[in-house]
Design a protein around this motif. Sequence first.
Motif, PDB file in Angstrom:
ATOM      1  N   VAL A  71       0.477  -1.471   0.029  1.00  0.00           N
ATOM      2  CA  VAL A  71      -0.151  -0.022  -0.106  1.00  0.00           C
ATOM      3  C   VAL A  71       0.829   1.774  -0.127  1.00  0.00           C
ATOM      4  CG1 VAL A  71      -1.349   1.059   1.461  1.00  0.00           C
ATOM      5  CG2 VAL A  71      -1.839  -0.907   0.949  1.00  0.00           C
ATOM      6  N   TRP A  72       1.767   1.655   0.939  1.00  0.00           N
ATOM      7  CA  TRP A  72       3.303   2.437   0.981  1.00  0.00           C
ATOM      8  C   TRP A  72       3.713   2.746  -0.752  1.00  0.00           C
ATOM      9  CZ3 TRP A  72       8.557   1.786   0.071  1.00  0.00           C
ATOM     10  CH2 TRP A  72       9.058   2.903   0.563  1.00  0.00           C
ATOM     11  N   GLY A  73       4.036   1.633  -1.700  1.00  0.00           N
ATOM     12  CA  GLY A  73       4.490   1.714  -2.536  1.00  0.00           C
ATOM     13  C   GLY A  73       3.321   2.078  -3.670  1.00  0.00           C
ATOM     14  N   MET A  74       2.391   1.991  -3.421  1.00  0.00           N
ATOM     15  CA  MET A  74       1.390   2.367  -4.512  1.00  0.00           C
ATOM     16  C   MET A  74       1.306   3.733  -4.465  1.00  0.00           C
ATOM     17  SD  MET A  74      -1.247  -0.917  -5.111  1.00  0.00           S
ATOM     18  CE  MET A  74      -1.820  -0.365  -3.559  1.00  0.00           C
ATOM     19  N   GLY A  75       1.818   4.013  -3.194  1.00  0.00           N
ATOM     20  CA  GLY A  75       1.360   5.942  -3.253  1.00  0.00           C
ATOM     21  C   GLY A  75       2.640   6.105  -3.235  1.00  0.00           C
TER      22      GLY A  75
END
Length: 357
Positions: A174-178
């Motif tokens: 989730v962090w990597g997508m943002g």
Amino acid sequence: MNFTQTYEAVALTVASGAVPLIIGESGIGKTALIRSFSQDMGLFLVTVDANLLKEGEIGGLPTVTAGKTFYATHHKLAQIEEYLEAHENGCLLFIDEINRCDHAVQQELMNLILNREINGYQLSPRVVVAAAMNPPPRMDSLGETRYQVVEMDPAQENRFVWLPMDSDPKEWIVWGMGEGAIHPQVLEFIGMFPESLHEVSKEEGRYATPRSWERISRALWTLEDSAFKEEALYHFVRGNVGPARAQDFLGFRADQKNALPSAQEVLGEEQISQWTKDALAQASHSRRWIFVMNLFRAAQEKPTPQTLQRVAQVLLLMPKDLRLSLMRDLRRSFYEDLYPALLAQELFLEAFYESFR
């Protein structure tokens, strides 16, 4: 604890006036957490790498003037003083790898951390202190340790609030997508093989960490605009995560030539095309999960009635177990905006109740 849980524990520890000690493997995100915390709190971050210090260095070299001994201020402490003089907000002094330095250095740092004083130098009340270290051998809960550490005695340990930190693949994705801007191929690989985010490569002693996958992500972005050969990428990935995992990743990458449509493409279609439906039906659970999470983010930026309707339509295409998992993640990650907007959509509620039929 994962990143979010550790962050919240650090915030509470600092607010209570205690000193947090984050314990975790190398590359797990301890420094990134402290950097994020200092930014959120408006604190100027000063980091001291304990493993680089020599005995007497942090306390300053002594000089004798008129029969009195004075100690020069270490440049990191001087940096704090200069900042506090010029600004109204405070500082966060972060002592990293506190158990990777000589015992004498550790004792000096303890004076600074716990007594807030060393050789006559006093830390300002506007300075918050935090520390981090790699797991000592006795911490079986964090797995096999591979570090040469200098353990603190029980009295010193008791002065800290111990906060063990571990990786969480779903949270990292989730962090990597943002904010993290991690390459989609890395996200999809970790989504399909979550154990790969942090594991030891027995063949060469290399081990994968979130930090190493960030480096691989940057290489993949670079590869898109360069003429590097695939062989060079293999050696780069191998140097980060070991040969076995490098072969797995490159094989996975070769199999992902048929990319899914982007979230923006699906939101822009007049109706969901058959090609999109077929692509989603053939994709793995992890690829579909990443796709819908990206769709949530795109819809969050432009939550029009048409966009919200399209999100609900896509959710209806998901298997029931995955759909429920996505709805839980939606509530957790988009609780303040997208989630309540979708609750007002009849089709979204239908997708929820249909999951139980």
